[in-house]
Design an enzyme around this catalytic site. Structure first.
Site, PDB file in Angstrom:
ATOM      1  N   LYS A   7       0.835  -1.232   0.000  1.00  0.00           N
ATOM      2  CA  LYS A   7       0.000   0.000   0.000  1.00  0.00           C
ATOM      3  C   LYS A   7       0.854   1.261   0.000  1.00  0.00           C
ATOM      4  O   LYS A   7       0.492   2.264  -0.610  1.00  0.00           O
ATOM      5  CB  LYS A   7      -0.953   0.027   1.192  1.00  0.00           C
ATOM      6  N   GLU A  53      -5.064  -6.360  -4.660  1.00  0.00           N
ATOM      7  CA  GLU A  53      -6.125  -6.697  -3.692  1.00  0.00           C
ATOM      8  C   GLU A  53      -5.602  -6.728  -2.256  1.00  0.00           C
ATOM      9  O   GLU A  53      -6.280  -6.301  -1.318  1.00  0.00           O
ATOM     10  CB  GLU A  53      -6.723  -8.063  -4.054  1.00  0.00           C
ATOM     11  N   GLU A  80       3.852  -2.929  15.883  1.00  0.00           N
ATOM     12  CA  GLU A  80       5.294  -2.934  15.598  1.00  0.00           C
ATOM     13  C   GLU A  80       6.049  -2.270  16.750  1.00  0.00           C
ATOM     14  O   GLU A  80       5.476  -1.439  17.471  1.00  0.00           O
ATOM     15  CB  GLU A  80       5.578  -2.107  14.336  1.00  0.00           C
ATOM     16  N   LYS A 140      -4.162   3.248   2.724  1.00  0.00           N
ATOM     17  CA  LYS A 140      -5.259   2.368   2.278  1.00  0.00           C
ATOM     18  C   LYS A 140      -6.478   3.176   1.845  1.00  0.00           C
ATOM     19  O   LYS A 140      -7.095   2.882   0.812  1.00  0.00           O
ATOM     20  CB  LYS A 140      -5.639   1.418   3.418  1.00  0.00           C
TER      21      LYS A 140
HETATM   22  N1  LIG Z   1       2.275  -8.408   7.155  1.00  0.00           N
HETATM   23  C1  LIG Z   1       1.010  -8.159   6.865  1.00  0.00           C
HETATM   24  O1  LIG Z   1       0.078  -8.550   7.581  1.00  0.00           O
HETATM   25  C2  LIG Z   1       0.677  -7.399   5.603  1.00  0.00           C
HETATM   26  C3  LIG Z   1      -0.686  -7.187   5.267  1.00  0.00           C
HETATM   27  C4  LIG Z   1      -0.992  -6.528   4.086  1.00  0.00           C
HETATM   28  C5  LIG Z   1       0.021  -6.056   3.277  1.00  0.00           C
HETATM   29  N2  LIG Z   1       1.323  -6.239   3.648  1.00  0.00           N
HETATM   30  C6  LIG Z   1       2.366  -5.738   2.747  1.00  0.00           C
HETATM   31  O2  LIG Z   1       3.081  -6.843   2.204  1.00  0.00           O
HETATM   32  C7  LIG Z   1       4.433  -6.467   1.968  1.00  0.00           C
HETATM   33  C8  LIG Z   1       5.359  -7.468   2.685  1.00  0.00           C
HETATM   34  O3  LIG Z   1       5.116  -7.396   4.062  1.00  0.00           O
HETATM   35  P1  LIG Z   1       5.686  -8.511   5.069  1.00  0.00           P
HETATM   36  O4  LIG Z   1       4.967  -8.289   6.349  1.00  0.00           O
HETATM   37  O5  LIG Z   1       5.652  -9.843   4.433  1.00  0.00           O
HETATM   38  O6  LIG Z   1       7.190  -8.004   5.215  1.00  0.00           O
HETATM   39  P2  LIG Z   1       8.448  -8.849   5.756  1.00  0.00           P
HETATM   40  O7  LIG Z   1       7.985  -9.953   6.647  1.00  0.00           O
HETATM   41  O8  LIG Z   1       9.438  -7.875   6.259  1.00  0.00           O
HETATM   42  O9  LIG Z   1       9.027  -9.534   4.430  1.00  0.00           O
HETATM   43  C9  LIG Z   1       9.759  -8.829   3.450  1.00  0.00           C
HETATM   44  C10 LIG Z   1      10.475  -9.846   2.578  1.00  0.00           C
HETATM   45  O10 LIG Z   1      11.146  -9.170   1.521  1.00  0.00           O
HETATM   46  C11 LIG Z   1      12.502  -9.598   1.469  1.00  0.00           C
HETATM   47  N3  LIG Z   1      13.297  -8.472   0.982  1.00  0.00           N
HETATM   48  C12 LIG Z   1      13.376  -7.235   1.478  1.00  0.00           C
HETATM   49  N4  LIG Z   1      14.214  -6.460   0.753  1.00  0.00           N
HETATM   50  C13 LIG Z   1      14.704  -7.275  -0.211  1.00  0.00           C
HETATM   51  C14 LIG Z   1      15.628  -7.090  -1.271  1.00  0.00           C
HETATM   52  N5  LIG Z   1      16.220  -5.920  -1.493  1.00  0.00           N
HETATM   53  N6  LIG Z   1      15.889  -8.151  -2.090  1.00  0.00           N
HETATM   54  C15 LIG Z   1      15.276  -9.340  -1.895  1.00  0.00           C
HETATM   55  N7  LIG Z   1      14.382  -9.587  -0.901  1.00  0.00           N
HETATM   56  C16 LIG Z   1      14.106  -8.559  -0.078  1.00  0.00           C
HETATM   57  C17 LIG Z   1      12.853  -9.982   2.898  1.00  0.00           C
HETATM   58  O11 LIG Z   1      13.940 -10.879   2.888  1.00  0.00           O
HETATM   59  P3  LIG Z   1      14.468 -11.600   4.262  1.00  0.00           P
HETATM   60  O12 LIG Z   1      13.388 -12.542   4.663  1.00  0.00           O
HETATM   61  O13 LIG Z   1      15.713 -12.311   3.879  1.00  0.00           O
HETATM   62  O14 LIG Z   1      14.688 -10.476   5.236  1.00  0.00           O
HETATM   63  C18 LIG Z   1      11.548 -10.639   3.343  1.00  0.00           C
HETATM   64  O15 LIG Z   1      11.500 -11.984   2.932  1.00  0.00           O
HETATM   65  C19 LIG Z   1       4.569  -5.021   2.445  1.00  0.00           C
HETATM   66  O16 LIG Z   1       4.412  -4.160   1.367  1.00  0.00           O
HETATM   67  C20 LIG Z   1       3.406  -4.867   3.425  1.00  0.00           C
HETATM   68  O17 LIG Z   1       2.945  -3.536   3.529  1.00  0.00           O
HETATM   69  C21 LIG Z   1       1.673  -6.895   4.785  1.00  0.00           C
END
Ligand SMILES: NC(=O)c1ccc[n+]([C@@H]2O[C@H](COP(=O)([O-])OP(=O)(O)OC[C@H]3O[C@@H](n4cnc5c(N)ncnc54)[C@H](OP(=O)(O)O)[C@@H]3O)[C@@H](O)[C@H]2O)c1
Length: 440
Positions: free
Chosen positions: A105, A129, A190, A205
């Site tokens: 988002k 979505e 967080e 959002k």
């Molecule tokens: N978490 C939720 O409930 C949620 C809900 C809706 C939307 N979102 C959105 O979904 C997205 C991901 O969120 P998340 O919670 O899954 O984040 P996260 O747990 O921090 O995961 C981020 C992933 O991206 C990888 N990454 C980061 N920088 C990178 C790079 N330069 N090259 C390659 N890989 C890289 C990280 O690698 P490592 O694992 O090795 O660190 C990790 O696997 C965000 O945009 C967030 O706003 C999240």
């Protein structure tokens, strides 16, 4: 059976959840779509990191760009977060004509206009979505289900952390710092909570929903945002006594007045703590749950409720986009209804100063005859009407609380009147002002 080859960038909470969900329900999706979702490559920052969801080492790489350019990958899933590399990756994929699914988002809020223009140019779609309200398919609702409606009102409780904190404050009578510390311990907030607590996540959002509903990309700088830091247990308690619950509410409201020379009235797009009547269904959306209430000019009022974040809820939304994108690839079409079509050239956001609302005002005043008359005189001069006055009993000391419920007034008029009231010698603390929504 055809196959769609996925290149996933990000294997964290959402990326891991998507991988796991494909293992679990890939076959079901294939039987429904006639297309098998096949993960070809996954980029992560650290390929050696221990992960809660097991991903075969052969799939992992630290080079996100190689995932996009991989000759077998025909659909890119961006789940890395952030706005810099994620923007670069999305543009790179679209330039290669590869559709992109994103949950990001912040990325869309900051660069949506550019990314949708790039998608338009490339002939590949950008699907999002999972970017709003996790498991609630609200993008699809606006984009498809309600396509025949003008959206006149949209109200969203779209930040689970704030909703959890406000719910706990109401149920336990505790103040924000204490509840926030609990929420952090339980993983609902967080360590650095300002994106949620200060309203910016909800702003991202609500901006996306407003853009989709009204056909022009809303600049996040034009969205009025107030988070929940200023909400106290005392105000939650007084609001409760008056029959209201305080929620962080995203509001997208089509103004009824059409200014001269315009074909589209300006739209209120805002996020702030709001008093909601307890009789309204949104007042009962509690804890980490999200809800979006949408009014269409043909359908009337509709409500969507569910988990707004978390691994599985978000993965479910990503799978929905994967299905759409896979069908587009299979039929060599763009979506029957593209994810975002700018269609309102005159679209504009209404300046907050002109937004009309009702208000809850809490003053801390010296308990002496004439106090109320002086406050009422300032409001009367500004043509602002008081609907009720409550001086809760049981408060003693140099100053006592005085609660005013105020009729419809512009934010500008209300702010100016409150500045004058704050300067009265009988007013001892900075006035507290919260807006009241009656869902007209
Ligand atoms: N978490 C939720 O409930 C949620 C809900 C809706 C939307 N979102 C959105 O979904 C997205 C991901 O969120 P998340 O919670 O899954 O984040 P996260 O747990 O921090 O995961 C981020 C992933 O991206 C990888 N990454 C980061 N920088 C990178 C790079 N330069 N090259 C390659 N890989 C890289 C990280 O690698 P490592 O694992 O090795 O660190 C990790 O696997 C965000 O945009 C967030 O706003 C999240």
């Amino acid at each position: 059976m055809q196959q769609v080859n996925l290149g996933i960038i990000g294997g964290g909470t959402v990326g891991g959840g998507v991988f796991q969900a494909i293992q679990r329900n890939g076959e079901l999706m294939a039987s429904r779509l006639g297309i098998w979702p096949n993960v070809v490559k996954m980029a992560v920052r650290d390929v050696h990191k221990k992960r809660a969801v097991k991903i075969p080492k052969t799939l992992l790489t630290a080079d996100w760009s190689s995932v996009i350019s991989h000759p077998e990958v025909n659909l890119v899933v961006e789940l890395m977060g952030g706005t810099t590399t994620a923007r670069e990756a999305t543009l790179q994929a679209l330039k290669l004509g590869k559709p992109v699914v994103t949950a990001n988002k912040a990325l869309l809020s900051a660069h949506g206009e550019e990314l949708f223009a790039a998608a338009q140019k490339s002939g590949a779609n950008l699907y999002y979505e999972a970017s709003v309200a996790g498991g609630i398919p609200i993008i699809k609702v606006l984009r498809e289900g309600l396509i025949g409606n003008r959206i006149t009102r949209l109200y969203g409780i779209v930040n689970g952390t704030c909703n959890y904190v406000l719910t706990r404050m109401k149920l336990g009578g505790a103040d924000l710092p204490q509840v926030l510390a609990d929420a952090q311990r339980l993983g609902y907030a967080e360590a650095e909570p300002s994106l949620d607590i200060d309203g910016y996540d909800a702003m991202h959002k609500i901006g996306i929903l407003a853009s989709l509903a009204h056909g022009f990309w809303v600049n996040p700088k034009e969205i009025y945002v107030e988070g929940i830091r200023g909400v106290t247990a005392l105000d939650i308690q007084f609001a409760g006594q008056l029959g209201y619950t305080i929620k962080l509410l995203g509001i997208v409201k089509r103004n009824d007045v059409l200014p001269n020379g315009r074909t589209c009235p300006p739209i209120q797009v805002s996020v702030y703590p709001t008093l909601i009547p307890n009789t309204h269904v949104l007042a009962s959306v509690n804890h980490v749950f999200n809800a979006v209430y949408v009014r269409g000019d043909i359908v009337g009022d509709t409500l969507y409720y569910g988990r707004g974040a978390g691994q599985d809820a978000t993965a479910s939304a990503v799978l929905s986009d994967l299905a759409d994108a896979a069908l587009d690839l299979k039929h060599k079409t763009r979506s029957r209804i593209p994810p975002f079509v700018p269609h309102e050239r005159q679209g504009a956001v209404l300046a907050m100063a002109h937004v009309i609302s009702r208000y809850y005002v809490r003053l801390s005043v010296v308990d002496r005859p004439g106090t109320l008359a002086r406050i009422a005189a300032i409001l009367a001069k500004a043509r602002i009407g008081i609907s009720s006055v409550i001086q809760p009993e049981g408060h003693e000391g140099e100053s006592v609380p005085l609660i005013l419920m105020i009729h419809d007034a512009s934010n500008e008029a209300m702010q100016k009147a409150l500045e004058k009231i704050a300067r009265l010698p009988v007013v001892k603390e900075r006035p507290v002002m919260l807006r009241v929504e009656n869902f007209d």
